[in-house]
Design a protein around this motif. Structure first.
Motif, mmCIF file in Angstrom:
data_model
loop_
_atom_site.group_PDB
_atom_site.id
_atom_site.type_symbol
_atom_site.label_atom_id
_atom_site.label_comp_id
_atom_site.label_asym_id
_atom_site.label_seq_id
_atom_site.Cartn_x
_atom_site.Cartn_y
_atom_site.Cartn_z
ATOM 1 N N GLN A 288 -28.480 -2.792 -0.062
ATOM 2 C CA GLN A 288 -27.293 -3.223 -0.793
ATOM 3 C C GLN A 288 -27.482 -3.222 -2.313
ATOM 4 O O GLN A 288 -26.537 -3.494 -3.033
ATOM 5 C CB GLN A 288 -26.878 -4.624 -0.346
ATOM 6 C CG GLN A 288 -26.406 -4.704 1.097
ATOM 7 C CD GLN A 288 -25.167 -3.876 1.371
ATOM 8 O OE1 GLN A 288 -25.263 -2.704 1.713
ATOM 9 N NE2 GLN A 288 -24.016 -4.476 1.208
ATOM 10 N N ASN B 58 -28.369 -0.705 -4.710
ATOM 11 C CA ASN B 58 -27.753 0.354 -5.499
ATOM 12 C C ASN B 58 -26.412 0.735 -4.899
ATOM 13 O O ASN B 58 -26.309 1.605 -4.041
ATOM 14 C CB ASN B 58 -28.672 1.566 -5.600
ATOM 15 C CG ASN B 58 -28.176 2.565 -6.631
ATOM 16 O OD1 ASN B 58 -27.020 2.536 -7.027
ATOM 17 N ND2 ASN B 58 -29.049 3.441 -7.066
ATOM 18 N N TYR B 59 -25.361 0.087 -5.370
ATOM 19 C CA TYR B 59 -24.004 0.324 -4.879
ATOM 20 C C TYR B 59 -23.457 1.665 -5.343
ATOM 21 O O TYR B 59 -22.388 2.072 -4.924
ATOM 22 C CB TYR B 59 -23.083 -0.818 -5.333
ATOM 23 C CG TYR B 59 -23.127 -1.046 -6.823
ATOM 24 C CD1 TYR B 59 -22.251 -0.386 -7.681
ATOM 25 C CD2 TYR B 59 -24.059 -1.903 -7.374
ATOM 26 C CE1 TYR B 59 -22.303 -0.576 -9.037
ATOM 27 C CE2 TYR B 59 -24.121 -2.103 -8.737
ATOM 28 C CZ TYR B 59 -23.235 -1.440 -9.566
ATOM 29 O OH TYR B 59 -23.306 -1.634 -10.918
ATOM 30 N N TYR C 87 -24.197 2.613 0.673
ATOM 31 C CA TYR C 87 -23.788 1.227 0.404
ATOM 32 C C TYR C 87 -22.558 0.907 1.245
ATOM 33 O O TYR C 87 -21.643 1.703 1.345
ATOM 34 C CB TYR C 87 -23.484 1.019 -1.082
ATOM 35 C CG TYR C 87 -22.855 -0.339 -1.334
ATOM 36 C CD1 TYR C 87 -23.647 -1.478 -1.371
ATOM 37 C CD2 TYR C 87 -21.485 -0.488 -1.482
ATOM 38 C CE1 TYR C 87 -23.088 -2.733 -1.561
ATOM 39 C CE2 TYR C 87 -20.917 -1.737 -1.675
ATOM 40 C CZ TYR C 87 -21.717 -2.844 -1.712
ATOM 41 O OH TYR C 87 -21.164 -4.081 -1.894
#
Length: 132
Positions: free
Chosen positions: A120, A122-123, A128
Motif C-alpha cells: 500500500q 506506493n499508490y 495499489y
C-alpha cells in the motif's frame, strides 16, 4: 494502563535503557531504539502518559529530526507512533519513533509510513488497491 514512565520501568512494560541525555527533558525521555531501523533511530517517550505529553514527544521528535537534516546528518526523517497491537505496537507504553532517512536507504521510499501495510505504500504503482 501505566500512567508514568518510572512506573512502566518498574512494571517491566518499558524495556528501554539507553537514554540520550542531551535530548531528554522534564516531559520527554529520549532513548536509542534497541532494534534501530536506521542509524540514529530514537524513541521519544512521555514521562507521563497523557495526550499533552505525547504531543510534546512529537514536537521534540520533529524538532530533533529537522536539526539532523539541517546539520547534514540525514536527508529526511519519519516520525510515528504505533498505538495498539493491530498497529504493530509491541511495547505497551506510548513512544514516538524518529527514524532518520538517507537517500538510497531503501529501494522505493515513495509513500513513507504508508509502507506499514504491504503493497500500500506506493499508490503510484500498479497493484495499489483502495482498502475495503
Amino acid at each position: 494502563m501505566t500512567t508514568d514512565l518510572d512506573q512502566a520501568h518498574k512494571d517491566g512494560v518499558a524495556p528501554w535503557d539507553i537514554r540520550v541525555e542531551g535530548l531528554s527533558d522534564f516531559h520527554v525521555t529520549v532513548f536509542q531504539d534497541r532494534f534501530p531501523v536506521t542509524m540514529g533511530h530514537l524513541l521519544f517517550v512521555p514521562n507521563y502518559n497523557t495526550v499533552e505529553v505525547i504531543r510534546d514527544c512529537f514536537d521534540s521528535a520533529l524538532r530533533h529530526g529537522q536539526s539532523l537534516v539541517n546539520a547534514g546528518d540525514c536527508d529526511a526523517f519519519n516520525v510515528g507512533i504505533n498505538m495498539g497491537k493491530a498497529a504493530g505496537q509491541t511495547v505497551m507504553y506510548p513512544h514516538v519513533h524518529l527514524i532518520p532517512r538517507r537517500n538510497g536507504d531503501c529501494q522505493d521510499p515513495v509513500g513513507g509510513v504508508r509502507g506499514v501495510v504491504a503493497g500500500q505504500a506506493n499508490y503510484k504503482k500498479t497493484g495499489y488497491q483502495l482498502p475495503q
